[in-house]
Design an enzyme around this catalytic site. Sequence first.
Site, mmCIF file in Angstrom:
data_model
loop_
_atom_site.group_PDB
_atom_site.id
_atom_site.type_symbol
_atom_site.label_atom_id
_atom_site.label_comp_id
_atom_site.label_asym_id
_atom_site.label_seq_id
_atom_site.Cartn_x
_atom_site.Cartn_y
_atom_site.Cartn_z
ATOM 1 N N LEU A 66 44.048 157.085 -25.564
ATOM 2 C CA LEU A 66 45.199 157.196 -26.838
ATOM 3 C C LEU A 66 46.169 156.205 -26.679
ATOM 4 O O LEU A 66 46.661 155.667 -27.550
ATOM 5 C CB LEU A 66 45.818 158.737 -26.385
ATOM 6 C CG LEU A 66 46.888 158.923 -27.439
ATOM 7 C CD1 LEU A 66 46.307 159.377 -28.808
ATOM 8 C CD2 LEU A 66 47.901 159.995 -26.922
ATOM 9 N N LEU A 83 52.293 165.450 -37.973
ATOM 10 C CA LEU A 83 53.925 165.841 -38.558
ATOM 11 C C LEU A 83 54.355 164.284 -38.850
ATOM 12 O O LEU A 83 55.299 164.241 -39.635
ATOM 13 C CB LEU A 83 54.907 166.484 -37.635
ATOM 14 C CG LEU A 83 54.482 168.092 -37.427
ATOM 15 C CD1 LEU A 83 55.620 168.883 -36.507
ATOM 16 C CD2 LEU A 83 54.680 168.680 -38.784
ATOM 17 N N HIS A 103 47.510 170.971 -35.698
ATOM 18 C CA HIS A 103 47.802 170.100 -36.906
ATOM 19 C C HIS A 103 47.908 170.905 -38.272
ATOM 20 O O HIS A 103 48.729 170.852 -39.198
ATOM 21 C CB HIS A 103 46.745 169.157 -37.188
ATOM 22 C CG HIS A 103 46.427 168.243 -35.805
ATOM 23 N ND1 HIS A 103 47.528 167.629 -34.902
ATOM 24 C CD2 HIS A 103 45.672 167.528 -35.263
ATOM 25 C CE1 HIS A 103 47.215 167.084 -34.039
ATOM 26 N NE2 HIS A 103 45.970 166.859 -34.170
ATOM 27 N N ARG A 161 46.451 155.480 -12.549
ATOM 28 C CA ARG A 161 45.946 155.127 -11.250
ATOM 29 C C ARG A 161 45.120 153.894 -10.981
ATOM 30 O O ARG A 161 45.051 153.257 -9.858
ATOM 31 C CB ARG A 161 44.951 156.213 -10.795
ATOM 32 C CG ARG A 161 45.700 157.665 -10.589
ATOM 33 C CD ARG A 161 44.632 158.841 -10.793
ATOM 34 N NE ARG A 161 43.844 158.842 -11.508
ATOM 35 C CZ ARG A 161 42.681 159.553 -11.616
ATOM 36 N NH1 ARG A 161 42.540 160.401 -10.666
ATOM 37 N NH2 ARG A 161 41.682 159.499 -12.403
#
Length: 599
Positions: A122, A286, A346, A151
């Site tokens: 992401l 949103l 969603h 990490r």
Amino acid sequence: MAAFSTSMTHCPSSSSSSSAAAFASNSCAINRIHQQIALSSIRLTRKLCLRKPSRAVHVQDGASTMKVSPAKNDGPAKILKDGMLSVPPVILPEESIDIASLDLNKESSTVSITVVGASGDLAKKKIFPALFALYYEGCLPKHFTIFGYARSKMSDAELRTMVSKTLTCRIDQRENCGEKMDQFLERCFYHPGQYDSQENFLELDKKLKEHEDGRVANRLFYLSIPPNIFIDAVKCASTSASSANGWTRVIVEKPFGRDSESSAALTRSLKQYLDEDQIFRIDHYLGKELVENLSVLRFSNLIFEPLWSRQYIRSVQFIFAEDFGTEGRGGYFDNYGIIRDIMQNHLLQMLALFAMETPVSLDAEDIRNEKVKVLRSMRPLRLEDVVTGQYKSHTRGGVKYPAYTDDKTVPNDSLTPTFAAAALFIDNARWDGVPFLMKAGKALHDRRAEIRVQFRHVPGNLYNKNIGTDLDLATNELVIRVQPDEAIYLKINNKVPGLGMRLDRSNLNLLYAARYTKEIPDAYERLLLDAMEGERRLFIRSDELDAAWSLFTPVLKDLEEKKVVPEYYPYGSRGPVGSHYLAARYKVRWGDVGSEQES
Ligand SMILES: NC(=O)C1=CN([C@@H]2O[C@H](COP(=O)(O)OP(=O)(O)OC[C@H]3O[C@@H](n4cnc5c(N)ncnc54)[C@H](OP(=O)(O)O)[C@@H]3O)[C@@H](O)[C@H]2O)C=CC1
Ligand SMILES: O=C1O[C@H](COP(=O)(O)O)[C@@H](O)[C@H](O)[C@H]1O
């Protein structure tokens, strides 16, 4: 007013006295002022009612003119601490305000953004590119630093190389893009550390302080990590790396738990270390342009709101489809499934915005209050109103597409749904009896997210005989296509030109690509900027989350306890046939079937 704090928005001030030039160099400021004025207009109007209204003021940015309300003071135009735009009441209508005089350029503060889980999917795919887009647009404050934290062992240079591979330039704004990328990357740093190590977060704190250089330090932590380590990271970040003199905010990615109990436990744990107003629960839908536009469509056009009820609407459909499978995310997905991954958040968020009553104002709390009311008026989903599916392997054109269970991180006997369809109901005066259908699936034949509003039949339609026997085909349908190819279109019956009287179905079509030249910003850009500005309208409040989980938890438990076997559908197909039976039970059809030629 909820914190519309623009104090963090740095838009380079222009020395030119020409307001036009200043506006041009401050597109970010202008955009945000547009937004703030839109959002704050009701509040301002109310304030004006209490005072003697003086003259209205126009602010021009060349392309458009906006009217703003005059403020109390005679001082120069500026953004106030609470984010309100203050303009001198004496400015004549049509006279423009020199944007350079707006106090947006805070020298004394800085924002540090730490992407926790920076080595992950992401972060690379969405967060760093969104931060770059904000930088390119001039929307980040003058003093900002971005830290990657994870990490994995990485140097600053390695992080920059990793990030640089995913940065892209806007299609419509490529000017100096390479140069801007280099400048942006210079502001990115990396600190390796464990998510549960106070010591490692203290080291991070030390590095952040060096960059903050004695300024008022505001800190944003983006938790882009798996949920099982959220609390460890929040504990360490809040205890060892909170700002001493500015705000500290944490963006939390979904999933927010697996059910009501785990979600409540997560909220309780988060609140041990953070106040609710420090927690920004993100639902990136949103932040999507057309989802933001839902309220505008409803509340700023006379023609929709009167039709927005059971009287005229037969069904509303929320459809999400992806033409690819879980692709490397099977490990995460198998523990959640499509209902938790897409529907509970969603699609339900879109439903709440769609169905809510008119909020008192556009303030975050007023909007979220109305959304909660919708969610709390809904019936918990029943097992008989759900159809689940899972994709199986399929060979097409000589290519073999995998089954969900071919993913090595997914157990061979997994019953996790990769598709679901559901019928939900809002038991209030406006929506009583209207089926709100949801459908979400992976590995389907196309990619789309849309809202379809199907209207009732025209009573005693004079043209029935020209329409034929299938009256359903002749009902009006409003489609809000969230993605791809953003559009809003209304299906109407129309006379085919000619001497006869033949009707066909045509579209009144607002295709964004044809109407607007500016590239639509990614949802993460809007949400990151809002989080920096303390604007909470597009983030999920804890009571909203509780209400959302109450609707889905019983059925999720049933599905799991009863080990309901999903209907298998071939990769790349339209999904399980069962979804059509579900819609038929409520006397409706899915609007997306055969919709490829619609616009
Ligand atoms: N990817 C996506 O499209 C979306 C993701 N999300 C959510 O965003 C968050 C991040 O997603 P994503 O980037 O895909 O996640 P990843 O699985 O890529 O994890 C992010 C980073 O967290 C660290 N990590 C992974 N697993 C563990 C573990 N078991 N213990 C400790 N550290 C771990 C890894 O960094 P390192 O080993 O270097 O520490 C990894 O690079 C998740 O909550 C996800 O549900 C939400 C919407 C979409
Ligand atoms: O939250 C998620 O969303 C993505 C789809 O997002 P989009 O913006 O590309 O439509 C989905 O792929 C993922 O499974 C889910 O976790």
